[in-house]
Design a protein around this motif. Structure first.
Motif, PDB file in Angstrom:
ATOM      1  N   ILE A 681       0.931  -1.014   0.113  1.00 42.89           N
ATOM      2  CA  ILE A 681      -0.010  -0.058   0.418  1.00 42.89           C
ATOM      3  C   ILE A 681       1.523   1.193   0.117  1.00 42.89           C
ATOM      4  CG2 ILE A 681      -1.882   1.370   1.222  1.00 42.89           C
ATOM      5  CD1 ILE A 681      -2.592  -1.449   2.469  1.00 42.89           C
ATOM      6  N   ALA A 682       1.667   1.020   0.854  1.00 46.24           N
ATOM      7  CA  ALA A 682       3.574   2.065   0.787  1.00 46.24           C
ATOM      8  C   ALA A 682       3.916   2.849  -0.875  1.00 46.24           C
ATOM      9  CB  ALA A 682       4.108   2.339   1.550  1.00 46.24           C
ATOM     10  N   ILE A 683       4.348   2.054  -1.646  1.00 41.83           N
ATOM     11  CA  ILE A 683       4.725   2.067  -2.641  1.00 41.83           C
ATOM     12  C   ILE A 683       3.463   1.969  -3.857  1.00 41.83           C
ATOM     13  CG2 ILE A 683       6.624   0.603  -1.410  1.00 41.83           C
ATOM     14  CD1 ILE A 683       5.823  -1.485  -3.875  1.00 41.83           C
ATOM     15  N   ARG A 684       2.185   2.203  -3.422  1.00 37.53           N
ATOM     16  CA  ARG A 684       1.121   2.070  -5.180  1.00 37.53           C
ATOM     17  C   ARG A 684       0.779   3.371  -4.398  1.00 37.53           C
ATOM     18  NH1 ARG A 684      -0.043  -1.853  -7.745  1.00 37.53           N
ATOM     19  NH2 ARG A 684      -0.511  -0.463  -9.240  1.00 37.53           N
ATOM     20  N   ALA A 685       0.764   3.630  -3.546  1.00 39.92           N
ATOM     21  CA  ALA A 685      -0.512   4.991  -2.510  1.00 39.92           C
ATOM     22  C   ALA A 685       0.572   6.323  -2.348  1.00 39.92           C
ATOM     23  CB  ALA A 685      -0.865   4.565  -1.305  1.00 39.92           C
ATOM     24  N   LEU A 686       1.607   6.171  -0.868  1.00 42.59           N
ATOM     25  CA  LEU A 686       2.059   7.639  -0.703  1.00 42.59           C
ATOM     26  C   LEU A 686       2.885   8.301  -1.704  1.00 42.59           C
ATOM     27  CD1 LEU A 686       3.587   5.780   2.292  1.00 42.59           C
ATOM     28  CD2 LEU A 686       1.690   6.351   2.308  1.00 42.59           C
ATOM     29  N   SER A 687       3.305   9.488  -1.392  1.00 47.19           N
ATOM     30  CA  SER A 687       3.856  10.104  -1.944  1.00 47.19           C
ATOM     31  C   SER A 687       5.356   9.299  -1.833  1.00 47.19           C
ATOM     32  CB  SER A 687       3.500  11.681  -1.933  1.00 47.19           C
ATOM     33  OG  SER A 687       4.170  11.800  -0.598  1.00 47.19           O
ATOM     34  N   PRO A 688       6.377  10.596  -3.487  1.00 49.40           N
ATOM     35  CA  PRO A 688       7.905  10.095  -3.027  1.00 49.40           C
ATOM     36  C   PRO A 688       8.253  10.552  -1.621  1.00 49.40           C
ATOM     37  CG  PRO A 688       7.519  10.873  -5.022  1.00 49.40           C
ATOM     38  CD  PRO A 688       6.080  10.618  -4.106  1.00 49.40           C
ATOM     39  N   LYS A 689       7.940  11.672  -1.487  1.00 45.08           N
ATOM     40  CA  LYS A 689       8.127  12.286   0.473  1.00 45.08           C
ATOM     41  C   LYS A 689       7.848  11.376   0.800  1.00 45.08           C
ATOM     42  CE  LYS A 689       8.033  16.407   3.157  1.00 45.08           C
ATOM     43  NZ  LYS A 689       7.487  18.056   2.895  1.00 45.08           N
ATOM     44  N   LEU A 690       6.655  10.932   1.410  1.00 44.15           N
ATOM     45  CA  LEU A 690       6.572  10.199   2.555  1.00 44.15           C
ATOM     46  C   LEU A 690       6.852   9.203   2.087  1.00 44.15           C
ATOM     47  CD1 LEU A 690       2.977  10.603   2.903  1.00 44.15           C
ATOM     48  CD2 LEU A 690       4.175  11.351   4.310  1.00 44.15           C
ATOM     49  N   LEU A 691       7.262   8.427   1.267  1.00 37.48           N
ATOM     50  CA  LEU A 691       8.282   6.828   1.293  1.00 37.48           C
ATOM     51  C   LEU A 691       9.151   6.683   2.197  1.00 37.48           C
ATOM     52  CD1 LEU A 691       7.150   5.603  -2.957  1.00 37.48           C
ATOM     53  CD2 LEU A 691       6.814   4.189  -0.576  1.00 37.48           C
ATOM     54  N   GLN A 692       9.701   8.232   1.939  1.00 32.53           N
ATOM     55  CA  GLN A 692      11.031   8.028   3.050  1.00 32.53           C
ATOM     56  C   GLN A 692      11.110   8.162   4.598  1.00 32.53           C
ATOM     57  OE1 GLN A 692      14.030   8.241   1.061  1.00 32.53           O
ATOM     58  NE2 GLN A 692      12.504   7.182  -1.087  1.00 32.53           N
ATOM     59  N   GLU A 693       9.962   8.396   4.765  1.00 40.70           N
ATOM     60  CA  GLU A 693      10.246   7.717   5.924  1.00 40.70           C
ATOM     61  C   GLU A 693      10.382   6.923   6.445  1.00 40.70           C
ATOM     62  OE1 GLU A 693       8.228  10.293   8.714  1.00 40.70           O
ATOM     63  OE2 GLU A 693       7.916  11.529   7.123  1.00 40.70           O
ATOM     64  N   ASN A 694      10.928   6.457   7.981  1.00 39.08           N
ATOM     65  CA  ASN A 694      11.848   6.062   8.786  1.00 39.08           C
ATOM     66  C   ASN A 694      10.834   4.660   8.747  1.00 39.08           C
ATOM     67  OD1 ASN A 694      14.103   4.773  10.314  1.00 39.08           O
ATOM     68  ND2 ASN A 694      13.125   4.910  11.607  1.00 39.08           N
ATOM     69  N   GLN A 695       9.843   4.967   8.836  1.00 37.65           N
ATOM     70  CA  GLN A 695       8.622   3.546   9.660  1.00 37.65           C
ATOM     71  C   GLN A 695       8.284   2.726   7.852  1.00 37.65           C
ATOM     72  OE1 GLN A 695       7.778   2.803  12.736  1.00 37.65           O
ATOM     73  NE2 GLN A 695       6.981   0.727  11.348  1.00 37.65           N
ATOM     74  N   VAL A 696       8.102   3.539   6.855  1.00 36.81           N
ATOM     75  CA  VAL A 696       7.939   2.996   5.807  1.00 36.81           C
ATOM     76  C   VAL A 696       9.217   2.356   5.475  1.00 36.81           C
ATOM     77  CG1 VAL A 696       7.299   3.689   3.365  1.00 36.81           C
ATOM     78  CG2 VAL A 696       6.299   4.829   5.278  1.00 36.81           C
ATOM     79  N   GLN A 697      10.162   3.019   5.199  1.00 35.06           N
ATOM     80  CA  GLN A 697      11.729   2.089   5.186  1.00 35.06           C
ATOM     81  C   GLN A 697      11.800   0.421   6.027  1.00 35.06           C
ATOM     82  OE1 GLN A 697      13.434   3.225   2.169  1.00 35.06           O
ATOM     83  NE2 GLN A 697      11.801   4.181   1.189  1.00 35.06           N
ATOM     84  N   VAL A 698      11.238   0.674   7.275  1.00 36.80           N
ATOM     85  CA  VAL A 698      11.297  -0.353   7.566  1.00 36.80           C
ATOM     86  C   VAL A 698      10.286  -1.576   7.126  1.00 36.80           C
ATOM     87  CG1 VAL A 698      11.295  -1.500  10.293  1.00 36.80           C
ATOM     88  CG2 VAL A 698      12.437   0.774  10.138  1.00 36.80           C
ATOM     89  N   TRP A 699       9.116  -0.638   6.953  1.00 39.14           N
ATOM     90  CA  TRP A 699       8.190  -2.358   6.227  1.00 39.14           C
ATOM     91  C   TRP A 699       8.601  -2.820   5.079  1.00 39.14           C
ATOM     92  CZ3 TRP A 699       3.871   1.649   6.285  1.00 39.14           C
ATOM     93  CH2 TRP A 699       3.387   1.719   7.218  1.00 39.14           C
ATOM     94  N   ILE A 700       9.553  -1.778   4.190  1.00 41.78           N
ATOM     95  CA  ILE A 700       9.848  -2.345   3.049  1.00 41.78           C
ATOM     96  C   ILE A 700      10.878  -3.152   2.972  1.00 41.78           C
ATOM     97  CG2 ILE A 700      11.132  -0.916   0.588  1.00 41.78           C
ATOM     98  CD1 ILE A 700       9.330   1.067   0.810  1.00 41.78           C
ATOM     99  N   ASP A 701      11.546  -2.478   3.694  1.00 39.90           N
ATOM    100  CA  ASP A 701      13.280  -3.360   3.857  1.00 39.90           C
ATOM    101  C   ASP A 701      12.172  -4.558   4.783  1.00 39.90           C
ATOM    102  OD1 ASP A 701      14.166  -1.979   2.632  1.00 39.90           O
ATOM    103  OD2 ASP A 701      15.466  -0.365   5.405  1.00 39.90           O
ATOM    104  N   SER A 702      11.713  -5.291   5.805  1.00 41.16           N
ATOM    105  CA  SER A 702      11.147  -5.991   6.066  1.00 41.16           C
ATOM    106  C   SER A 702      10.407  -6.786   5.318  1.00 41.16           C
ATOM    107  CB  SER A 702      10.820  -6.127   7.588  1.00 41.16           C
ATOM    108  OG  SER A 702      11.457  -4.594   8.630  1.00 41.16           O
ATOM    109  N   TYR A 703       9.825  -6.540   4.612  1.00 36.35           N
ATOM    110  CA  TYR A 703       9.160  -7.427   3.427  1.00 36.35           C
ATOM    111  C   TYR A 703      10.341  -8.002   2.096  1.00 36.35           C
ATOM    112  CZ  TYR A 703       5.654  -9.242   0.187  1.00 36.35           C
ATOM    113  OH  TYR A 703       5.264  -9.605  -0.918  1.00 36.35           O
TER     114      TYR A 703
END
Length: 869
Positions: A681-703
C-alpha cells in the motif's frame, strides 16, 4: 509394602530390580502388567507392577546403602549404620556366602555415624565410607572387602580392634566430618568428598590419600559426578544447587537457586547434563538441563528449567509428597520415586518438544530423542492454518499488490477490509486523475484533506468549511416535508470519496447503478438505508419488497417495508412512538440506522453515527450531509482517532495517503503482522516524500528481507520495479566485478575507459570491442569459464555514447547477457552465462571436476519448481 519407605535405588546391574529402605530393606522386581502373574504385586504405573522378592530387617539405624556394581546373579548391599559400621548383607543364601562377604562388618576405630558409602565402579572390591568427625581420627576410610590388612601390618592404631577384624587400606580427612562422597567413573582410586560444611576435596588414594584439589564452599551435600562428563560435579546446600568443573575448581560454573530447601539431587545417566531435584514439601520434580557448562572464563553456562507433575500429584486435593527418587541406569528418562502416602511410583519424564519454523514455512520438531519430524509448506495441513506468514507467501506468489489495476489487488487479499481499501485507492486515484478532486502531490487524499481539516489549512476556529444549509424535500412521496442538509463543493467531493454520487439532476444513472450493484450483492438493507438517507423513501420500500422476494433473512423485509410506508414526521404520532420502541429489536444495523434517522429528535443523529455495524464510508457520508460544520469537524476528528487506535483500515478514507495514514497502517501492522500489505500500500499510494519516512522504510526492508528468505527472487524484483516506478528514481549500479587479487573494480575501469575514448574509440566500435583476459590494474589472469576454459573477460555493462551526430546521451550495451560473468554463490565456480545456462539444462552438479556442489538445486527456480505451493 506396608512399611514406610524413605529411600529408593535402582540396581545398576539388575535392570528390573530395585531396593527401598527405611526401617527395613526390601527388594523388588518391576515387570510389565501383561507379563505379571496375578499374585502378590503392587501397581506402580499404568504399565508396570512391582513384585516384592525379599525383605531384610536384620539391620537397624540404616543411614546409607549402596548396591554392589558388578553383574552377579545375586545382590550384595553395603549398609552404613549409625554406629559407623559398614555391613555387607544379602537377601538370603547367595554366592557371596562362600567368599565370606555376607555379614562382614567394616568398623572404624571409634563409633560415629556413617553418612555415605559407595562401591568403586571400576574395582568392585573397594568400598569407601564417610563418617562424622572424631578428634584425631579419619573420616574417610577405604576398604578392600577381599583383602584387608590386619594388625600385623606396619600401620598400627591406638585402641586397635581384635586382630581378625578387617582394617582400611587407606584413610583421609583427619578430624573432619564427611557429608557426602562419590567416585570418579574413570579413576579407580580418585573420589570427591564434601567435608566440614566448607570444602569439596578431590582425593587420590594412589599416593597416600593425596588431596589433589580443593575449593571452599558450603554446598557439600549429595556430591556426585556426572556419568556423561567426568569433569562435572554437582552438590547442594539448603536451597542452592552448584555445578562444578574440576578443570576450573576455584568457583562453581553455575549456581541454581531454588525456592525451597533441596531434598535430593541426581544426574540422569541416560540424558546428557540433565539434573533431577526434589524440594521439601514440593509435589513436583524439578529438571535442570545444563547448557554449555564450563569450558573457561569466556563461557556463559546456563540451565533450562522445568517442572513435571508425575502421577503422584494428580490433583491439588490429593497431592503426595515425594521423599526420594532414583533414575533408571539404562531406560531413558525413567525413574522411581517414593511418596507418602502412595508408595512407589514408576514414571518416565517426557522429552521437551523443541519446535522450529523456518522462513520457508517448514515446521520441524524432535521426536523420541532420535529423530525429527517436519511438515513442509506443501502439506495439506497448511490449508487449515490462519497464519499471516502462510497468507503472505500465498499472496506473494499471485503478485498481490503488484497488479497494475489497484482494485484487482483487493480480490487477492482474502480479507474484506483489505479488499475495500484497495477499491477505495482505485476510486480516489480515479477522482484525482479525472480532475474531480484537484491535488498536487497526493493521489489518494482523504475526506479530512478534501475538507481542509488535516491541520494544514485550518483557521483559528479549527476549520475553513463554509457550508450552505438547505431544506431538501422528500423526493418521491409527494410530501411537503423537508429535511435539513448541508452542501458545499468540498462536501460533494468528499461524498464521492465515500462512493456516494447522489445528485438527482446530473447523476441519476449513476445512482441507479450504485443501488443495483448493492442489490446484486444482496445488500438490500444497506441500499434501503442509503435511499432513505437521500430522502428517497418510495425507492427504499421498493428495494425492501424486491429483497423479500429473493432472500430469506431473520428480518422480514416485507414487514419493514410496511413500517416505512407509514412514515410521519409528526413528533407525537403513534408511528414514531412504536418505531422508537421496536427499532432495537431489528438485527440488521442498517435497518436500525434507518429508523434512528427517521425518528431523530432535533437533528440529533448519534444513533446513526455511532452504529458500528454500518460501514465507515456510509457513516461519514451521512455526516457530510446532515451535520453542521462544527459538528462534522468534531465527529471526523473523533472517528479518525478511534479507527487509528483500532488499526481499522477503513480509517484510510479519512486520513488518505498522509502521515496520519502511515500511523494507521503501522497500528494495523502491530495488530496483524501484515507487513506485506503495509509495504505494498505504501509503494502504490504514498508520495515519494512520504516513502522516505523511517517507518515506511522499515516495512519495505522487512518485506524485501522476507522475500529473500523465501528465495522468491522474481517477486522481489517485481516489487523493486514497482517501488522504483513510484519514486521515479534511477536505479544505481549494484553489481561490480572486481579482481580476486588486487580487489579493484574491472567494470569501473572499463566504464572510465569508454568515457575517455568516446564514440570513436575502441569501445565505440561494435566490430572491435575490447576483450580482456587479465586485470587491467595488476595484470593477473581472470578466472576461466568452467565450460569453455577460456579466461572470462568480455566487457559487460553499458557504454555512454556522445557523438556529433547524436547529441543526446544514450546507453548501449557493451556485451550481450550471454557473455556476462556468472558464478555459484556457494562454490564460487562459474563461467559465461550462456555456457552455464546450457550446462544446467542437463545437469545439477557443478561442471568443475571434483566439485560436488549441486549448484542448480540451490537456485530459486529449482526450489520454486520442486516446492511450489
Amino acid at each position: 509394602m506396608s512399611s514406610p519407605k524413605t529411600e529408593v535405588q535402582w540396581s545398576s546391574v539388575h535392570l528390573n530390580k530395585f531396593i527401598t529402605w527405611g526401617t527395613e530393606i526390601c527388594l523388588y522386581e518391576a515387570a510389565q502388567i501383561k507379563d505379571a502373574d496375578r499374585g502378590s504385586c503392587t501397581r506402580i504405573s499404568d504399565n508396570t507392577v512391582a513384585h516384592l522378592l525379599a525383605t531384610n530387617s536384620s539391620h537397624h539405624y540404616v543411614k546409607c546403602v549402596d548396591i554392589y556394581p558388578q553383574p552377579e546373579p545375586d545382590i550384595l548391599l553395603a549398609v552404613g549404620q549409625a554406629n559407623g559400621k559398614v555391613v555387607l548383607t544379602t537377601f538370603g543364601p547367595t554366592a557371596f556366602d562362600s567368599l565370606g562377604l555376607t555379614g562382614k562388618e567394616l568398623a572404624p576405630k571409634h563409633a560415629r555415624q556413617c553418612n555415605a558409602v559407595a562401591w568403586n565402579p571400576l574395582d568392585p572390591n573397594l568400598i569407601v565410607c564417610g563418617l562424622d568427625k572424631y578428634r584425631t581420627d579419619h573420616s574417610i576410610l577405604l576398604w578392600d572387602v577381599l583383602k584387608s590388612p590386619s594388625t600385623n601390618d606396619k600401620t598400627t592404631h591406638n585402641s586397635a580392634p581384635p586382630t581378625d577384624s578387617p582394617r582400611p587400606v587407606a584413610e583421609a580427612g583427619v578430624s573432619e566430618t564427611t557429608h557426602s562422597l562419590a567416585w570418579f567413573n574413570t579413576e579407580s582410586r580418585c573420589l570427591v568428598a564434601g567435608v566440614n560444611n566448607k570444602q569439596l576435596k578431590i582425593i587420590d588414594f594412589r599416593d597416600s590419600a593425596k588431596i589433589v584439589n580443593t575449593t571452599p564452599t558450603k554446598a557439600v551435600y549429595s556430591v556426585s559426578v556426572n556419568p556423561n562428563n567426568i569433569h562435572h560435579l554437582v552438590s547442594y546446600v539448603d536451597n542452592q544447587i552448584t555445578i562444578w568443573d574440576t578443570r576450573y575448581f576455584e568457583k562453581p560454573v553455575l549456581t541454581l537457586p531454588q525456592t525451597r530447601p533441596i531434598v535430593k539431587v541426581l544426574w540422569c545417566p541416560t540424558r546428557y547434563n540433565l539434573l533431577g531435584t526434589l524440594q521439601k514439601d514440593s509435589p513436583t520434580l524439578h529438571l535442570h538441563d545444563i547448557q554449555h557448562c564450563g569450558s573457561g572464563e569466556d563461557t556463559e553456562p546456563g540451565a533450562l528449567e522445568r517442572t513435571v507433575a508425575p502421577a503422584w500429584s494428580n490433583t491439588p486435593s490429593n497431592w503426595s509428597i515425594p521423599t526420594s527418587f532414583s533414575w533408571h541406569p539404562t531406560h531413558t528418562n525413567r525413574l522411581l520415586a517414593i511418596t507418602t502416602p502412595q508408595g512407589i511410583i514408576d514414571y518416565t519424564v517426557y522429552e521437551r518438544i523443541t519446535i522450529n519454523w523456518s522462513t520457508r514455512s517448514h515446521l520441524v520438531w524432535n521426536h523420541a530423542s532420535k529423530a525429527f519430524k517436519y511438515i513442509s509448506s506443501s502439506d495439506g495441513i497448511y490449508r487449515t492454518f490462519d497464519d499471516i506468514a502462510v497468507l503472505t507467501k500465498k499472496r506473494a506468489f499471485v503478485d498481490y499488490g503488484l497488479l497494475p489495476e489497484l482494485s484487482q489487488n483487493g480480490e487477492l487479499a482474502e480479507n474484506d477490509r483489505l479488499k475495500n481499501l484497495w477499491q477505495w485507492l482505485y476510486l480516489s486515484r480515479s477522482l484525482v486523475e479525472d480532475g474531480i478532486i484537484p491535488t498536487i502531490d497526493n493521489k489518494h487524499p482523504g475526506v479530512r484533506t478534501v475538507l481542509k481539516l488535516d491541520g494544514q489549512q485550518n483557521d483559528s476556529n479549527g476549520s475553513l468549511m463554509k457550508s450552505e444549509l438547505i431544506y431538501r424535500p422528500w423526493s418521491d412521496i409527494g410530501s411537503n416535508n423537508t429535511a435539513k442538509i448541508y452542501r458545499s463543493v468540498d462536501r460533494d467531493k468528499a461524498l464521492q470519496l465515500c462512493g456516494w454520487r447522489f445528485d438527482k439532476d446530473s447523476n441519476a444513472q449513476y445512482n441507479n447503478l450504485f443501488l443495483e450493484r448493492l442489490e446484486r450483492e444482496g445488500a438490500y438493507a444497506r441500499a434501503t438505508a442509503i435511499s432513505v438517507f437521500n430522502l428517497c423513501l418510495r425507492q427504499a420500500i421498493e428495494i425492501l419488497n424486491r429483497g423479500a422476494n429473493k432472500i430469506s433473512t431473520a428480518t422480514n423485509l416485507n414487514i419493514v417495508a410496511m413500517a416505512l410506508s407509514g412514515f410521519s414526521e409528526d413528533k407525537n404520532s403513534m408511528w414514531r412512538e412504536l418505531c422508537l420502541k421496536s427499532k432495537s429489536q431489528l438485527s440488521d444495523p442498517y435497518l436500525r440506522a434507518t429508523f434512528a434517522f427517521l425518528t431523530a429528535d432535533n437533528d440529533s443523529y448519534e444513533n446513526v453515527l455511532n452504529e458500528s455495524g454500518v460501514a465507515v464510508e456510509d457513516r461519514v457520508a451521512f455526516a457530510l450531509m446532515f451535520l453542521s460544520d462544527n459538528k462534522l469537524s468534531e465527529y471526523l476528528k473523533r472517528l479518525t482517532i478511534n479507527l487509528s487506535e483500532e488499526g481499522d483500515l477503513a480509517g484510510f478514507l479519512l486520513t488518505g495517503a498522509t502521515f496520519e495514514g502511515i500511523k494507521l497502517l503501522n497500528r494495523y501492522l502491530d495488530m496483524t503482522g501484515d507487513v506485506q500489505s503495509c509495504s505494498l500500500i505504501a509503494i502504490r499510494a504514498l508520495s515519494p516524500k512520504l516513502l522516505q519516512e523511517n517507518q515506511v522504510q522499515v516495512w519495505i526492508d522487512s518485506y524485501r528481507g522476507l522475500l529473500d528468505a523465501w528465495n522468491m527472487w522474481h517477486q522481489r524484483v517485481h516489487f523493486d520495479i514497482v517501488m522504483r516506478s513510484s519514486t521515479n528514481e534511477k536505479l544505481p549500479q549494484q553489481v561490480y566485478i572486481s579482481c580476486n587479487f588486487c580487489g579493484k573494480s574491472i567494470s569501473a575501469f572499463m566504464q572510465g575507459l569508454s568515457r575517455a575514448r568516446g564514440p570513436f574509440g575502441r569501445l565505440g566500435s561494435s566490430s572491435n570491442k575490447l576483450k580482456m583476459s587479465s586485470c587491467p590494474s595488476c595484470r593477473k589472469p581472470l578466472p576461466r569459464c568452467a565450460i569453455c576454459l577460456m579466461h572470462m573477460g568480455t566487457v559487460s555493462g553499458f557504454q555512454t555514447n556522445t557523438g556529433i551526430a547524436n547529441r543526446n546521451e544514450d546507453d548501449t550495451k557493451l556485451t550481450e547477457f550471454g557473455n556476462w560473468f556468472t558464478w555459484c554463490q556457494t562454490c564460487r565456480h562459474g563461467g559465461h552465462t550462456d555456457h552455464i545456462t546450457h550446462w544446467f539444462r542437463q545437469h545439477s552438479e557443478c561442471p568443475v571436476t571434483s566439485c560436488s556442489c549441486r549448484c542448480f538445486t540451490l537456485d530459486a527456480s529449482y526450489a520454486i519448481r520442486t516446492n511450489s505451493m
